[in-house]
Design an enzyme around this catalytic site. Structure first.
Site, PDB file in Angstrom:
ATOM      1  CD  GLU A 162      -2.439   1.300   2.767  1.00 44.18           C
ATOM      2  OE1 GLU A 162      -2.441   0.333   3.551  1.00 44.18           O
ATOM      3  OE2 GLU A 162      -2.934   2.412   3.048  1.00 44.18           O
ATOM      4  CB  ILE A 170       5.736  17.080  -3.748  1.00 47.86           C
ATOM      5  CG1 ILE A 170       5.175  18.221  -4.589  1.00 47.86           C
ATOM      6  CG2 ILE A 170       7.263  17.042  -3.846  1.00 47.86           C
ATOM      7  CD1 ILE A 170       5.651  19.593  -4.173  1.00 47.86           C
ATOM      8  CB  THR A 213     -12.497   8.529 -11.108  1.00 44.48           C
ATOM      9  OG1 THR A 213     -13.029   8.402  -9.801  1.00 44.48           O
ATOM     10  CG2 THR A 213     -11.910   7.204 -11.546  1.00 44.48           C
ATOM     11  CB  CYS A 403       0.045   1.228  28.849  1.00 45.09           C
ATOM     12  SG  CYS A 403       1.831   1.368  28.778  1.00 45.09           S
ATOM     13  N   GLY A 405      -3.060   3.503  31.952  1.00 50.42           N
ATOM     14  CA  GLY A 405      -4.280   3.188  32.713  1.00 50.42           C
ATOM     15  C   GLY A 405      -3.972   2.325  33.922  1.00 50.42           C
ATOM     16  CD  GLU A 427       4.703   9.574  31.414  1.00 48.39           C
ATOM     17  OE1 GLU A 427       4.199   8.551  31.923  1.00 48.39           O
ATOM     18  OE2 GLU A 427       4.517   9.904  30.227  1.00 48.39           O
ATOM     19  NE  ARG A 484      10.529   7.456  26.612  1.00 52.93           N
ATOM     20  CZ  ARG A 484      11.234   7.158  25.531  1.00 52.93           C
ATOM     21  NH1 ARG A 484      12.233   6.321  25.618  1.00 52.93           N
ATOM     22  NH2 ARG A 484      10.943   7.678  24.365  1.00 52.93           N
ATOM     23  CG  HIS A 529      -0.074  -1.136  24.501  1.00 51.64           C
ATOM     24  ND1 HIS A 529      -0.872  -0.027  24.514  1.00 51.64           N
ATOM     25  CD2 HIS A 529       1.099  -0.765  25.060  1.00 51.64           C
ATOM     26  CE1 HIS A 529      -0.208   0.991  25.043  1.00 51.64           C
ATOM     27  NE2 HIS A 529       1.000   0.571  25.384  1.00 51.64           N
ATOM     28  CD  GLU A 531      -3.929  -1.459  23.129  1.00 50.02           C
ATOM     29  OE1 GLU A 531      -3.891  -2.294  24.064  1.00 50.02           O
ATOM     30  OE2 GLU A 531      -3.291  -0.380  23.154  1.00 50.02           O
TER      31      GLU A 531
END
Ligand code: GLN
Length: 570
Positions: A162, A170, A213, A403, A405, A427, A484, A529, A531
């Protein structure tokens, strides 16, 4: 600068036939506008070919200059999708994995930045032997090399590429030029170009218009690329006359004009493409003998469940990028997979974490059947997330933290159950005296931003008898990471003594991967993760169990309401 002599190109440019070529190549380009759904079309075509027993993979070439999307803000480019091997990639790779139930890798996502980085590094090594390094042939050669990389080992019958962006941009030009060269160099039956375009409907004229098109194909042809198949996004059905007109004006066979009508769900698209015989047209052009009927039974039964749910649950998605749905793409798709497993529609209610306060949390979250606190970076909105976790914990509402969460669930617990009022993540506050969430040791030295987090698949060992064990049904799992910071094990004993236990751990490092609160029917936080691993064929078990718990919660809530109203009648 002088142009190199003509002979230079033929001496320097390795033609594609020099490579060991085992696969056939399909290229998918897009025209007229962005956001037409090239990723879904590519994934749907791949699904159809896969359902006929062919082995297929998809890769995405993105024209931007970032080396990968890992450094991009979700507002710019949506979610950053992480592969097993820890590559930070475009969210379309998520669609490829969810549709095909295969793993992708770093090689499946290439950007202009990565191409240039390779060529420039090579130039610094002196590999170009004093020659002038140019877009054609050096950049285009590197693009072609990467286009063929996945096909070289003979693992795939077909590699679909793809090309990101829209024809005419450009920055897409070197990629389109590489496709042109591939189309020229490969035998006819080994290469196919699909162009996705738009047939807009003008309401005032009550007409579908083919001009954009035509223009788009003209632009592509001016760059030397001739499409074999035109897939036309449209709000209304294409008449036979219109198809003929598009075919004639765009120099494509009539059977190569495919209608892609707007669908209520992306999971319908493979079946729409099947109806349009896209698979047959592709097999014919690539001269692949395959008279198997596509086996899409599982897909159809999944789709049937998505379209005809028997129940509904309301899930609050607490995040800070909720204005942009693409920022949580994989979470939203995981809900669809898990909903189908539970024969249940998952109504996701987006709630901006910055707007949640102790004062309004009750009215904001009441009526929900479950709460998912989303991943994220930085301090914006974290206090709202903590307030939301507290609500779910106290109201025994199913809770799922991913994460950041999970990290916020740990902080909420430290502050409100363990009485550590100053608990924080370093953090958000590097000088906190109670760093319940702290940066990993090996991260402290890291200053570079791209590709430096804890990324990709890591093993995790699950404690028997836990909720996590019930969910996964095994003690050994592997999940993908992108972060991290970590739970600080210095505080683990205090947490566990109060019922918040670490039920998943990295077997080598002892890092906490899963936390669950034992005095709650469904309260789980994960550092990884999940998901990223949910697919149509394999919905992620945590999402499936979370929706099951939400269903139960909603039924109990309704029973309680009924009891209360019966009591008030009496
Ligand atoms: N910001 C947190 C960390 O880096 C969480 C990251 C995330 O949610 N993906 O650890």
């Amino acid at each position: 600068m002088h142009d190199p002599p003509e002979s230079f190109y033929f001496l320097q440019c390795p033609t594609v036939t020099n490579y060991m070529r085992m696969s056939k190549y399909i290229f998918v380009t897009g025209g007229v506008t962005s956001s037409l759904g090239k990723g879904i079309i590519a994934a749907s075509l791949a699904k159809l070919l896969q359902s006929r027993g062919l082995s297929v993979t998809i890769q995405k070439f993105d024209p931007y200059i970032n080396v990968d999307p890992g450094t991009l803000n979700p507002y710019e480019h949506g979610e950053c999708y992480v592969t097993e091997d820890g590559a930070e990639t475009d969210l379309d790779l998520g669609h490829y994995e969810r549709f095909l139930n295969i793993n992708t890798s770093q090689a499946n996502n290439v950007t202009t930045g990565r191409i240039y980085q390779t060529v420039i590094n090579r130039e610094r090594e002196g590999d170009y032997l004093g020659k002038t390094v140019q877009v054609v042939p050096h950049i285009t050669d590197e693009i072609k090399r990467r286009m063929m990389l996945l096909g070289e080992k003979g693992n795939y019958d077909i590699v679909i590429t793809e090309i990101g962006g829209t024809v005419g941009d450009i920055e897409s030009l070197p990629f389109i030029e590489a496709v042109r060269q591939m189309q020229w160099e490969l035998p006819d039956e080994d290469c196919l170009v699909v162009h996705l375009t738009l047939i807009p409907y003008l309401r005032a004229a009550k007409e579908l218009k083919t001009k954009p098109t035509q223009q788009s194909v003209k632009l592509l042809s001016a760059n030397g690329v001739h499409p074999d198949v035109l897939i036309c996004r449209t709000e209304h059905k294409l008449t036979p006359d219109l198809r003929r007109k598009v075919a004639l004006f765009c120099n494509v066979k009539e059977e190569g004009v495919i209608e892609a009508i707007d669908a209520p769900t992306i999971y319908e698209v493979p079946l729409l493409m099947l109806r349009e015989k896209l698979d047959k047209i592709v097999l014919k052009k690539l001269r692949i003998n395959n008279d198997r009927e596509p086996d899409l039974e599982k897909w159809k039964s999944f789709l049937d469940k998505v379209k005809h749910p028997s129940k509904k649950v309301n899930i609050g998605l607490i995040g800070k990028y909720i204005e942009l749905q693409d920022a949580y793409k994989s979470i939203l798709e995981s809900f669809i997979h898990a909903g189908a497993m539970n024969e249940c529609k998952v109504q996701v209610i987006n709630i901006h974490s910055e707007n949640i306060t102790e004062g309004n949390v009750e009215e904001t979250l009441a009526g929900l059947d479950g709460l998912l606190v989303a991943p994220g970076f930085g301090h914006r909105g974290v206090e709202g997330k903590i307030v939301a976790v507290k609500y779910a914990r106290q109201h025994r509402m199913p809770f799922f933290g991913i994460c950041l969460g999970m990290q916020m669930a740990a902080i909420e617990f430290a502050r409100n159950v363990l009485g550590m009022k100053d608990a924080e993540s370093t953090e958000m506050n590097p000088n906190t005296s109670v760093p319940v969430i702290d940066m990993m040791e090996d991260q402290k030295k890291v200053t570079a931003k791209g590709g430096t987090m804890r990324l990709g698949a890591y093993p995790c060992e699950i404690r028997e008898g836990s909720l996590a064990y019930e969910i996964y049904g095994t003690t050994q799992i592997s999940e993908r990471h992108r972060h991290r910071w970590e739970f600080n094990n210095h505080y683990l004993k205090k947490f566990e003594d109060a019922g918040m236990i670490a039920t998943g751990m990295n077997p080598e490092t002892g890092l906490v991967e899963i936390m669950e609160y034992t005095k709650h029917p469904f309260f789980i936080g994960v550092q990884f993760h999940p998901e990223l691993k949910s697919t149509v064929e394999n919905p992620h078990p945590i999402f499936v169990h979370f929706i099951k718990a939400a269903k139960l919660f909603s039924e109990k809530g309704k029973q309680a309401d009924e009891k209360a109203s019966a009591a008030s009648v009496n």
